[in-house]
Design a protein around this motif. Structure first.
Motif, short mmCIF file in Angstrom:
data_model
loop_
_atom_site.label_atom_id
_atom_site.label_comp_id
_atom_site.label_asym_id
_atom_site.label_seq_id
_atom_site.Cartn_x
_atom_site.Cartn_y
_atom_site.Cartn_z
N ARG A 150 -0.18 19.65 -3.37
CA ARG A 150 -1.64 19.74 -3.53
C ARG A 150 -2.12 18.86 -4.67
N VAL A 151 -1.41 18.89 -5.81
CA VAL A 151 -1.81 18.07 -6.96
C VAL A 151 -1.64 16.59 -6.65
N VAL A 152 -0.51 16.21 -6.09
CA VAL A 152 -0.25 14.80 -5.80
C VAL A 152 -1.22 14.28 -4.73
N GLU A 153 -1.52 15.11 -3.74
CA GLU A 153 -2.45 14.70 -2.68
C GLU A 153 -3.83 14.39 -3.25
N THR A 154 -4.30 15.24 -4.15
CA THR A 154 -5.64 15.05 -4.72
C THR A 154 -5.66 13.93 -5.75
N ASN A 155 -4.67 13.92 -6.64
CA ASN A 155 -4.70 12.99 -7.77
C ASN A 155 -4.25 11.59 -7.42
N LEU A 156 -3.34 11.47 -6.46
CA LEU A 156 -2.77 10.16 -6.12
C LEU A 156 -3.17 9.69 -4.72
N ASP A 157 -2.88 10.51 -3.72
CA ASP A 157 -3.15 10.07 -2.35
C ASP A 157 -4.62 9.72 -2.16
N ALA A 158 -5.52 10.50 -2.76
CA ALA A 158 -6.95 10.25 -2.60
C ALA A 158 -7.37 8.93 -3.21
N VAL A 159 -6.71 8.51 -4.27
CA VAL A 159 -7.02 7.20 -4.87
C VAL A 159 -6.69 6.09 -3.87
N PHE A 160 -5.57 6.25 -3.18
CA PHE A 160 -5.22 5.29 -2.13
C PHE A 160 -6.21 5.34 -0.98
N VAL A 161 -6.50 6.53 -0.48
CA VAL A 161 -7.34 6.68 0.70
C VAL A 161 -8.76 6.17 0.45
N VAL A 162 -9.38 6.63 -0.63
CA VAL A 162 -10.76 6.20 -0.92
C VAL A 162 -10.76 4.73 -1.35
N GLY A 163 -9.80 4.34 -2.17
CA GLY A 163 -9.73 2.94 -2.61
C GLY A 163 -9.58 1.99 -1.44
N GLN A 164 -8.73 2.35 -0.49
CA GLN A 164 -8.53 1.50 0.69
C GLN A 164 -9.82 1.36 1.50
N ALA A 165 -10.49 2.49 1.76
CA ALA A 165 -11.70 2.47 2.57
C ALA A 165 -12.80 1.63 1.93
N VAL A 166 -12.97 1.77 0.62
CA VAL A 166 -14.00 1.01 -0.08
C VAL A 166 -13.60 -0.45 -0.22
N ALA A 167 -12.33 -0.70 -0.53
CA ALA A 167 -11.88 -2.08 -0.74
C ALA A 167 -11.99 -2.92 0.53
N ARG A 168 -11.80 -2.32 1.67
CA ARG A 168 -11.93 -3.08 2.92
C ARG A 168 -13.32 -3.70 3.03
N ARG A 169 -14.33 -2.99 2.57
CA ARG A 169 -15.69 -3.55 2.58
C ARG A 169 -15.87 -4.56 1.46
N MET A 170 -15.35 -4.26 0.28
CA MET A 170 -15.46 -5.18 -0.85
C MET A 170 -14.77 -6.51 -0.55
N LEU A 171 -13.66 -6.46 0.16
CA LEU A 171 -12.92 -7.69 0.46
C LEU A 171 -13.75 -8.66 1.30
N THR A 172 -14.54 -8.13 2.22
CA THR A 172 -15.37 -9.01 3.05
C THR A 172 -16.48 -9.66 2.22
N ARG A 173 -16.88 -8.98 1.14
CA ARG A 173 -17.94 -9.52 0.27
C ARG A 173 -17.36 -10.32 -0.89
N ARG A 174 -16.05 -10.21 -1.08
CA ARG A 174 -15.35 -10.87 -2.19
C ARG A 174 -15.95 -10.47 -3.54
N ALA A 175 -16.23 -9.20 -3.67
CA ALA A 175 -16.79 -8.69 -4.93
C ALA A 175 -16.65 -7.18 -4.98
N GLY A 176 -16.38 -6.65 -6.17
CA GLY A 176 -16.33 -5.21 -6.33
C GLY A 176 -15.58 -4.80 -7.57
N LYS A 177 -15.88 -3.60 -8.02
CA LYS A 177 -15.23 -3.03 -9.21
C LYS A 177 -14.66 -1.66 -8.82
#
Length: 255
Positions: free
Chosen positions: A113-140
């Motif tokens: 439960r701790v690893v899923e929230t603290n680590l896996d979610a960073v991957f999951v949310v980061g991946q979803a957002v980065a896919r859009r940022m990559l097309t714009r070539r910009a993001g933080k």
């Protein structure tokens, strides 16, 4: 004035996970005060609504978006909906949980439960957002690491392990995405008075130990994380990538 403009976030939109209280709410407040439109995430819709109302009373452009950061389908649906109203320029992966128990007594379920929230979610949310940022070539992207990304402490094995992994995930995200205009950095808070630290805050012996251990000699105040977040979210940090900025009162600097 030109120097101050480097920290101006006007016209940018930030998604902050785990933002109904604590570190996430403080960071959302700071980004909003710097001019960003902030989208607060959490699982408790009522708590999010209260947090958004508080920010709006201050004149900050804020909205709530409740979803479970550990559910890839829910994350993709939410990110798509947020992006439909304008791009996410800044992502702060902050959602986290804690479980204080000795390793020999810790259940596999609590570990996961701790690893899923603290680590896996960073991957999951980061991946979803980065896919859009990559097309714009910009993001933080700012991943909330921890003092325990560097040092261990008894009774918090899954938290320390997950935060150490978030540090390395941050560096790997940088390695893959920096050339595409995305900056990925981390903030490593030390000991702040948050809900996750309630057991320590309520323990006078721990406060005495912390005051002796930390060079600054005190607990951190949540507002003291806002400057680091604004810096890493703003043009002022345009050549900073793959870095973890420890806001810990000097604890990691000394033995």
């Amino acid at each position: 004035m030109m120097a101050l403009s480097l920290f101006d976030l006007s016209g940018r939109k930030a998604l902050v996970t785990g933002a109904s209280r604590g570190i996430g709410f403080s960071i959302a407040t700071g980004l909003g005060r710097a001019g960003a439109r902030v989208v607060l995430n959490g699982r408790d819709a009522a708590a999010l609504d209260r947090a958004v109302a508080t920010l709006r009373e201050e004149g900050i452009d804020a909205a709530a978006r409740p979803f479970d950061v550990t559910d890839p389908g829910a994350v993709e649906t939410a990110v798509a909906a947020i992006e439909a109203e304008g791009p996410i320029d800044i992502l702060v992966n902050n959602a986290g949980v804690q479980k204080r128990q000795l390793i020999v007594d810790l259940s596999v379920e609590d570990w996961r439960r701790v690893v899923e929230t603290n680590l896996d979610a960073v991957f999951v949310v980061g991946q979803a957002v980065a896919r859009r940022m990559l097309t714009r070539r910009a993001g933080k992207i700012i991943n909330i690491c921890s003092l325990t990304s560097e040092v261990g402490r008894a009774t918090i094995a899954p938290y320390s392990a997950s935060k150490g992994a978030v540090k390395m995930l941050t560096k790997t995200m940088c390695a893959e995405w920096a050339r595409h205009g995305i900056q990925v950095n981390g903030i490593g808070p030390g000991w702040f008075k948050t809900e996750l630290n309630r057991a320590l805050v309520e323990d006078p012996a721990f406060t005495t130990w912390l005051e002796a251990r930390a060079p600054i000699g005190r607990w951190g105040e949540l507002e003291e994380l806002q400057g680091a977040a604004i810096f890493l979210a703003s043009p002022a940090s345009s050549y900073v990538n793959g870095h973890v900025l420890y806001v810990d009162g000097g604890v990691t600097a000394v033995v």
